[in-house]
Design a protein around this motif. Sequence first.
Motif, PDB file in Angstrom:
ATOM      1  N   ARG A 211       0.071 -53.457-114.750  1.00 46.14           N
ATOM      2  CA  ARG A 211      -0.161 -52.171-115.407  1.00 46.14           C
ATOM      3  C   ARG A 211      -0.185 -52.298-116.920  1.00 46.14           C
ATOM      4  O   ARG A 211      -0.609 -51.369-117.609  1.00 46.14           O
ATOM      5  N   SER A 212       0.261 -53.442-117.455  1.00 44.65           N
ATOM      6  CA  SER A 212       0.235 -53.651-118.899  1.00 44.65           C
ATOM      7  C   SER A 212      -1.158 -54.090-119.318  1.00 44.65           C
ATOM      8  O   SER A 212      -1.932 -54.619-118.524  1.00 44.65           O
ATOM      9  N   CYS A 213      -1.478 -53.890-120.597  1.00 42.51           N
ATOM     10  CA  CYS A 213      -2.833 -54.215-121.056  1.00 42.51           C
ATOM     11  C   CYS A 213      -3.123 -55.692-120.908  1.00 42.51           C
ATOM     12  O   CYS A 213      -4.173 -56.085-120.378  1.00 42.51           O
ATOM     13  N   CYS A 214      -2.196 -56.565-121.331  1.00 40.12           N
ATOM     14  CA  CYS A 214      -2.484 -57.994-121.280  1.00 40.12           C
ATOM     15  C   CYS A 214      -2.450 -58.496-119.837  1.00 40.12           C
ATOM     16  O   CYS A 214      -3.248 -59.370-119.461  1.00 40.12           O
ATOM     17  N   GLY A 215      -1.564 -57.947-119.015  1.00 36.93           N
ATOM     18  CA  GLY A 215      -1.541 -58.337-117.610  1.00 36.93           C
ATOM     19  C   GLY A 215      -2.833 -57.984-116.913  1.00 36.93           C
ATOM     20  O   GLY A 215      -3.400 -58.774-116.147  1.00 36.93           O
ATOM     21  N   ALA A 216      -3.351 -56.781-117.201  1.00 35.63           N
ATOM     22  CA  ALA A 216      -4.604 -56.348-116.584  1.00 35.63           C
ATOM     23  C   ALA A 216      -5.775 -57.185-117.083  1.00 35.63           C
ATOM     24  O   ALA A 216      -6.656 -57.581-116.307  1.00 35.63           O
ATOM     25  N   ILE A 217      -5.795 -57.486-118.383  1.00 33.34           N
ATOM     26  CA  ILE A 217      -6.908 -58.248-118.951  1.00 33.34           C
ATOM     27  C   ILE A 217      -6.904 -59.680-118.434  1.00 33.34           C
ATOM     28  O   ILE A 217      -7.959 -60.238-118.106  1.00 33.34           O
ATOM     29  N   THR A 218      -5.730 -60.299-118.330  1.00 39.17           N
ATOM     30  CA  THR A 218      -5.663 -61.664-117.805  1.00 39.17           C
ATOM     31  C   THR A 218      -6.195 -61.726-116.384  1.00 39.17           C
ATOM     32  O   THR A 218      -6.990 -62.620-116.041  1.00 39.17           O
ATOM     33  N   ARG A 219      -5.802 -60.785-115.559  1.00 36.94           N
ATOM     34  CA  ARG A 219      -6.292 -60.771-114.179  1.00 36.94           C
ATOM     35  C   ARG A 219      -7.808 -60.573-114.137  1.00 36.94           C
ATOM     36  O   ARG A 219      -8.504 -61.205-113.339  1.00 36.94           O
ATOM     37  N   SER A 220      -8.313 -59.703-115.000  1.00 43.01           N
ATOM     38  CA  SER A 220      -9.758 -59.455-115.017  1.00 43.01           C
ATOM     39  C   SER A 220     -10.522 -60.701-115.462  1.00 43.01           C
ATOM     40  O   SER A 220     -11.570 -61.036-114.896  1.00 43.01           O
ATOM     41  N   LEU A 221     -10.015 -61.404-116.479  1.00 44.67           N
ATOM     42  CA  LEU A 221     -10.688 -62.607-116.958  1.00 44.67           C
ATOM     43  C   LEU A 221     -10.692 -63.704-115.900  1.00 44.67           C
ATOM     44  O   LEU A 221     -11.703 -64.394-115.710  1.00 44.67           O
ATOM     45  N   CYS A 222      -9.573 -63.853-115.213  1.00 47.15           N
ATOM     46  CA  CYS A 222      -9.526 -64.856-114.147  1.00 47.15           C
ATOM     47  C   CYS A 222     -10.504 -64.489-113.030  1.00 47.15           C
ATOM     48  O   CYS A 222     -11.242 -65.357-112.528  1.00 47.15           O
ATOM     49  N   ALA A 223     -10.543 -63.213-112.666  1.00 48.52           N
ATOM     50  CA  ALA A 223     -11.469 -62.780-111.617  1.00 48.52           C
ATOM     51  C   ALA A 223     -12.915 -63.026-112.041  1.00 48.52           C
ATOM     52  O   ALA A 223     -13.752 -63.450-111.230  1.00 48.52           O
ATOM     53  N   ALA A 224     -13.226 -62.773-113.327  1.00 45.13           N
ATOM     54  CA  ALA A 224     -14.589 -63.005-113.815  1.00 45.13           C
ATOM     55  C   ALA A 224     -14.958 -64.476-113.769  1.00 45.13           C
ATOM     56  O   ALA A 224     -16.146 -64.822-113.722  1.00 45.13           O
ATOM     57  N   ASN A 225     -13.941 -65.345-113.789  1.00 45.66           N
ATOM     58  CA  ASN A 225     -14.194 -66.781-113.700  1.00 45.66           C
ATOM     59  C   ASN A 225     -14.037 -67.315-112.277  1.00 45.66           C
ATOM     60  O   ASN A 225     -13.973 -68.528-112.072  1.00 45.66           O
ATOM     61  N   GLY A 226     -13.941 -66.405-111.325  1.00 44.61           N
ATOM     62  CA  GLY A 226     -14.021 -66.794-109.924  1.00 44.61           C
ATOM     63  C   GLY A 226     -12.732 -67.159-109.240  1.00 44.61           C
ATOM     64  O   GLY A 226     -12.751 -67.807-108.188  1.00 44.61           O
ATOM     65  N   PHE A 227     -11.576 -66.721-109.770  1.00 44.27           N
ATOM     66  CA  PHE A 227     -10.323 -67.031-109.072  1.00 44.27           C
ATOM     67  C   PHE A 227      -9.270 -65.972-109.345  1.00 44.27           C
ATOM     68  O   PHE A 227      -9.356 -65.226-110.318  1.00 44.27           O
ATOM     69  N   THR A 228      -8.304 -65.927-108.445  1.00 47.81           N
ATOM     70  CA  THR A 228      -7.133 -65.070-108.614  1.00 47.81           C
ATOM     71  C   THR A 228      -5.987 -65.940-109.086  1.00 47.81           C
ATOM     72  O   THR A 228      -5.667 -66.945-108.436  1.00 47.81           O
ATOM     73  N   PRO A 229      -5.361 -65.629-110.203  1.00 48.33           N
ATOM     74  CA  PRO A 229      -4.311 -66.516-110.724  1.00 48.33           C
ATOM     75  C   PRO A 229      -3.085 -66.548-109.817  1.00 48.33           C
ATOM     76  O   PRO A 229      -2.693 -65.536-109.230  1.00 48.33           O
TER      77      PRO A 229
END
Length: 322
Positions: A211-229
Motif C-alpha cells: 500500500r506504500s508508494c515505493c512498495g507498489a512501484i517496486t512490485r509494478s516494475l518487477c511485474a513489467a519485467n516479467g516476474f513477481t519478486p
Amino acid sequence: MEPVRNSFTVDLRRLGVLRELDRRGSLARTAEALHLTPSAVSQQLAALAREVGVPLIERQGRGVRLTGQARVLLEHAAALAAQWERARADLAAWEEGGRGTVTIGAFSSAITGLLPPALGLLTAHRPDVTVSVVEAEPPDLFTRLDGGDVDLAVAVDFAAAPPHTDRRYTRVDLLADVLDLALPASHPLADRARVPLRELAADPWIVGDARSCCGAITRSLCAANGFTPDIRHPVGDWASVAALVGAGLGVALVPRLVRPPQRPGLVLRAPVGRPPVRHVFAAVRAGSENDPVLAAVLTRLREAAAQVTAQTEDTENAGDTE
C-alpha cells in the motif's frame, strides 16, 4: 424522495462523507477513514439525500454504490470547496500573510530528503511561519487534506493517489525521483555498471508494504519485467533496507531521495534501460494556492526540489557510490 427544491441547505461536512465514500468504495472503509461507525456514515448520507432531495446511494449486492445524481452533486461539491478555499485565501491575503501556520503531510522519503532543505529555505525567508509535519501516504493523506487536518500534501503518483484531473486539488509537480538497485557487494552482478532487473528475478527482495508508494512501484516494475519478486523481508524503513542489503540478505530498489551513505557491503547500480522514477508532487485544496503562507511553502518546495534534482544528477555523473 422529495423533488429537488429551488432552495436547499447543504452541510459541507456531509458532502465530505459522500466524497470519501466515492474514494473508498464501501461504507465500512469510509467509516474507518473518517473515524465513524458505518451507521453514522449511513445517517450522514441519508441526511444529505434529504437535504438535496435526490437519492445518493443504491444497493449493489451486499454493498452500495453512488447514484448518477450523487456524481452530479460531487462535481458541484468540488466547485463549492474550491470557492470556499479561495475565500479563505483572500481573507489571509488581506493580512498580507504576516504570520501563519501550516501542516504538511508527506511520505517518509520526502520527510527525509525533501522537506529539510525546503523548510530551511522557508525559515530563512519567512521565520514567522510555523510548520508541522506529519507522515502519511495516499489515500489517507488526501482524506486528511480534505478534512483540513493537513494543509499541504507531498505525495507520489501511484494508484492510491488522486488523478491529475481531480478538481478538488491544485497540484505542483516537484521532481522525478530515480530509483537505483541496491545490491550486496558480493552479488554476482555487483561489478556491472547497469543491471538488468529481470536477472534479479530469483533473488530475495526487500520491499515495503504494497500500500506504500515505493512498495507498489517496486512490485509494478518487477511485474513489467516479467516476474513477481520473492519478498523475504517486508521492510519499509530505508536504513533497515540498506542494512539488510549490506548484510547480503537481499536486493532492493532505493529512491535517490533516501540514497544511503557509504556502507560496507552495499553497492548501488542503475537498472538497464530507462531509469525507473517516481513522480513527486505537492497538492493543496483547490482555491487555497493563493493563501500567502501556502504560496510561500510551495515556492520553497519547488526550490528545494530543484536543488535535490541537481545534487542527484551530480552524484550520478560522479559515479555510483559503494
